[in-house]
Design a protein around this motif. Sequence first.
Motif: not given
Length: 156
Positions: A4-11, A35-44, A122-127
């Motif tokens: 999920t695209q987001s600026m990371c909360t910790s950042f 990261y793979l489509t099956t990963a879980t990168q997000n605000a957390a 810092v941030s997660v960006h999806t495409f």
Amino acid sequence: MANTQSMCTSFMQELMTATHNFTTGTGDTFKAALYLTTATQNAATTAYGVTGEVTGTGYSAGGVTVTNGVSPSSTNASATAGVAYWTPSASITYGSAGSPVTLSTAFDTVLIYNSTQSNKAVSVHTFGSQTITAGVFTLTMPTNNTTNALLRLVTT
């Protein structure tokens, strides 16, 4: 799960403690990992990690260094609102004509992280989902301005 695209909360919290330095020349080193489509990168997401990162020919764990030739900028939109913003000064590229990359498992996310500061996220960006065979994968950066920059902090 999905990325999920987001600026990371910790950042956002770490900005308040001056953890990250985006200054050109003397600032921290930022990197971009895919990261793979099956990963879980997000605000957390709090830090770079290898779980869910792509693997393949010509790709090194941790990704590539982000070219930071532009210091952050800010402007006031009014007496009570403003925008601070930053975009890398060059596209983020994986592989080259002489050293192509092959990533055969679908990926759809890049994590920007600070390798100088213990790999803090810092941030997660999806495409859209991608694969690449013996080629160059390039993420073209948006215009560095108040409405399009890769990172934007806005007050209202």
